[in-house]
Design an enzyme around this catalytic site. Structure first.
Site, PDB file in Angstrom:
ATOM      1  N   CYS A 139      49.573  43.010  33.449  1.00 33.14           N
ATOM      2  CA  CYS A 139      49.411  43.911  34.605  1.00 33.14           C
ATOM      3  C   CYS A 139      50.819  44.277  35.068  1.00 33.14           C
ATOM      4  O   CYS A 139      51.329  43.730  36.035  1.00 33.14           O
ATOM      5  CB  CYS A 139      48.620  43.236  35.716  1.00 33.14           C
ATOM      6  SG  CYS A 139      47.024  42.577  35.167  1.00 33.14           S
ATOM      7  N   ALA A 141      52.749  47.223  35.902  1.00 32.95           N
ATOM      8  CA  ALA A 141      53.347  48.229  36.792  1.00 32.95           C
ATOM      9  C   ALA A 141      53.910  47.597  38.075  1.00 32.95           C
ATOM     10  O   ALA A 141      53.341  46.631  38.575  1.00 32.95           O
ATOM     11  CB  ALA A 141      52.304  49.285  37.143  1.00 32.95           C
ATOM     12  N   PRO A 142      55.033  48.116  38.588  1.00 33.69           N
ATOM     13  CA  PRO A 142      55.792  49.282  38.114  1.00 33.69           C
ATOM     14  C   PRO A 142      56.831  48.964  37.043  1.00 33.69           C
ATOM     15  O   PRO A 142      57.611  49.836  36.671  1.00 33.69           O
ATOM     16  CB  PRO A 142      56.473  49.776  39.381  1.00 33.69           C
ATOM     17  CG  PRO A 142      56.724  48.527  40.165  1.00 33.69           C
ATOM     18  CD  PRO A 142      55.541  47.621  39.887  1.00 33.69           C
ATOM     19  N   GLY A 143      56.890  47.729  36.571  1.00 31.85           N
ATOM     20  CA  GLY A 143      57.756  47.411  35.450  1.00 31.85           C
ATOM     21  C   GLY A 143      58.982  46.585  35.767  1.00 31.85           C
ATOM     22  O   GLY A 143      59.846  46.400  34.915  1.00 31.85           O
ATOM     23  N   LYS A 145      59.216  43.252  36.367  1.00 29.88           N
ATOM     24  CA  LYS A 145      59.218  42.043  35.532  1.00 29.88           C
ATOM     25  C   LYS A 145      59.299  42.410  34.051  1.00 29.88           C
ATOM     26  O   LYS A 145      59.936  41.707  33.263  1.00 29.88           O
ATOM     27  CB  LYS A 145      57.978  41.205  35.822  1.00 29.88           C
ATOM     28  CG  LYS A 145      57.892  40.708  37.267  1.00 29.88           C
ATOM     29  CD  LYS A 145      56.620  39.914  37.508  1.00 29.88           C
ATOM     30  CE  LYS A 145      56.494  39.516  38.968  1.00 29.88           C
ATOM     31  NZ  LYS A 145      56.214  40.688  39.853  1.00 29.88           N
ATOM     32  N   ASP A 163      48.872  48.580  31.946  1.00 30.03           N
ATOM     33  CA  ASP A 163      48.312  48.794  33.269  1.00 30.03           C
ATOM     34  C   ASP A 163      47.215  49.838  33.117  1.00 30.03           C
ATOM     35  O   ASP A 163      47.315  50.725  32.268  1.00 30.03           O
ATOM     36  CB  ASP A 163      49.366  49.270  34.266  1.00 30.03           C
ATOM     37  CG  ASP A 163      48.930  49.016  35.708  1.00 30.03           C
ATOM     38  OD1 ASP A 163      49.346  47.991  36.272  1.00 30.03           O
ATOM     39  OD2 ASP A 163      48.176  49.837  36.251  1.00 30.03           O
ATOM     40  N   ASP A 190      42.920  48.750  30.296  1.00 25.36           N
ATOM     41  CA  ASP A 190      42.330  47.722  31.150  1.00 25.36           C
ATOM     42  C   ASP A 190      42.515  46.358  30.485  1.00 25.36           C
ATOM     43  O   ASP A 190      41.990  46.111  29.399  1.00 25.36           O
ATOM     44  CB  ASP A 190      40.847  48.026  31.350  1.00 25.36           C
ATOM     45  CG  ASP A 190      40.165  47.056  32.303  1.00 25.36           C
ATOM     46  OD1 ASP A 190      40.754  46.007  32.620  1.00 25.36           O
ATOM     47  OD2 ASP A 190      39.030  47.350  32.722  1.00 25.36           O
ATOM     48  N   ASP A 220      50.701  38.545  35.839  1.00 28.27           N
ATOM     49  CA  ASP A 220      51.020  38.739  37.259  1.00 28.27           C
ATOM     50  C   ASP A 220      49.834  39.501  37.834  1.00 28.27           C
ATOM     51  O   ASP A 220      49.817  40.722  37.874  1.00 28.27           O
ATOM     52  CB  ASP A 220      52.329  39.516  37.401  1.00 28.27           C
ATOM     53  CG  ASP A 220      52.786  39.607  38.840  1.00 28.27           C
ATOM     54  OD1 ASP A 220      52.831  38.570  39.510  1.00 28.27           O
ATOM     55  OD2 ASP A 220      53.087  40.724  39.304  1.00 28.27           O
ATOM     56  N   CYS A 270      51.182  37.500  44.302  1.00 31.92           N
ATOM     57  CA  CYS A 270      52.003  37.670  45.508  1.00 31.92           C
ATOM     58  C   CYS A 270      51.131  37.476  46.741  1.00 31.92           C
ATOM     59  O   CYS A 270      51.234  38.208  47.715  1.00 31.92           O
ATOM     60  CB  CYS A 270      52.693  39.033  45.526  1.00 31.92           C
ATOM     61  SG  CYS A 270      51.570  40.439  45.460  1.00 31.92           S
TER      62      CYS A 270
END
Length: 366
Positions: A139, A141-143, A145, A163, A190, A220, A270
């Site tokens: 997962c 986005a936005p990139g 990591k 993503d 997906d 993540d 998070c």
């Protein structure tokens, strides 16, 4: 800074603009929703965020729920901001007394620096990708990591970034290009459907993937986001918050099957809820006997939270960042000047977003 004097002339901005101001930005015209009746260029103004989105554009006053962001100097008059000739661009209010003394790093050396919160940086080091390996960021986005993982691998190997939202995948590609990283391959897909049942004739290195085809996987996961800071309001319902646990388990199940024996899986969120963090670890260890918790390096945050049935030794292997542990209330630059360097580093490491990290190794094929 809680002791700032508030001015009679007010500017109301939208929530997204408000977040940017808290992170050090000035106020730009497209973000302004309302301004006081007689506001002129050069006036001292107090800036507030309309956190519920109820302020009518162009209103001369607003008595709804609003959060004080600080004081600034208006660069334009009210009539210029809400001109009938169309929305203006450029700066609307130059902030001189923001409530948080956070400098803006927007567009600072963009091809050299990518700003991330501390726990997000820690995650990539814990996954510890090696040059030549095949890595999956499920997962991505936005990139942030994704690009960090590629950098740690010296751009050698393959980082697959997925993503399911096309616009977000475009952002991953833009960041990879900006940082001149060639080992990243981005796909709009997906993650819950990323496991292939059989080899495809038209396979171009994209999803779905065959079982046990990745050396390391970062999950993540989508989450309730309660650890994000700064945050002026949280609008999700209980139903929305509880919807994440089943999705995370679907993604986790796919990740375990895609991981090679001996491979490393890092799960992170998070958010701060027990159900999305420690309960997921307990579920994973029970559901997948092939998984074993691993120590994390570096370990900067605290240990896991009790309540999910994990042992004390298992909780010590988890890493939970808790912003409430930071004692910054009432401090200013003067009070920090005489602090020891080690104390400042410790304080900075705690004053971050809320975050959770678990690291697993897959012991055998299952």
């Amino acid at each position: 800074r809680r002791d700032l004097e508030k001015h009679a002339s007010e500017v109301i901005v939208g929530a997204h603009c408000g977040y940017a101001v808290l992170r050090g930005a000035h106020v730009y015209v497209p973000g302004i929703v309302s301004a006081s009746r007689f506001m002129k260029a050069g006036d001292l103004v107090s800036v507030y965020s309309d956190i519920e989105g109820k302020c009518r554009r162009g209103a001369k006053e607003f008595e709804g729920v609003k959060v004080f962001l600080g004081n600034g100097i208006s660069e334009l008059s009210r009539s210029e901001i809400f001109s009938s000739s169309g929305p203006l661009n450029g700066m609307g209010v130059r902030m001189i007394e923001p409530v948080y003394l956070s400098p803006s790093f927007d567009d600072v050396l963009p091809s050299h620096l990518f700003l991330q919160n501390l726990p997000s940086v820690v995650v990539s080091h814990i996954l510890n990708p090696q040059p030549g390996e095949r890595i999956l960021d499920m997962c991505a986005a936005p990139g942030g990591k994704t690009t960090h993982l590629a950098t740690l691998m010296h751009d050698q190997g393959e980082v697959i970034a997925m993503d399911k939202i096309a616009s977000k995948v475009k952002k991953i590609k833009q960041n990879a290009e900006l940082l001149q990283l060639n080992c990243i391959k981005s796909f709009c897909y997906d993650g819950t459907k990323a496991l292939a049942v059989e080899k495809r004739e038209d396979e171009q290195g994209g999803p779905p993937f065959l079982p046990e085809s990745f050396d390391r996987i970062l999950l993540d996961a989508p989450c309730s986001g309660m650890g994000q800071r700064p945050n002026m309001a949280y609008s999700s319902t209980l139903k929305e918050v509880t919807s994440y646990q089943p999705l995370q388990r679907k993604l986790f199940t796919v990740a375990v099957k895609l991981l090679k024996p001996g491979g490393v899986l890092v799960y992170s969120t998070c958010t701060i809820t027990l159900s999305e963090n420690e309960e997921q670890v307990a579920w994973a260890l029970k559901t997948f006997p092939c998984l074993q918790l691993q120590p994390q390096e570096p370990h900067i945050g605290g240990e896991g939270m009790r309540g999910a049935g994990l042992s004390l030794d298992q909780l010590k292997l988890l890493q939970r960042f808790d912003p409430s542990a930071a004692t910054l209330q009432g401090m200013d630059m003067n009070s920090l000047q005489d602090s020891r360097e080690d104390d400042l580093i410790s304080l900075a490491n705690k004053d971050c977003i809320g975050f959770f990290i678990a690291k697993f190794i897959k012991l055998k094929s299952k």
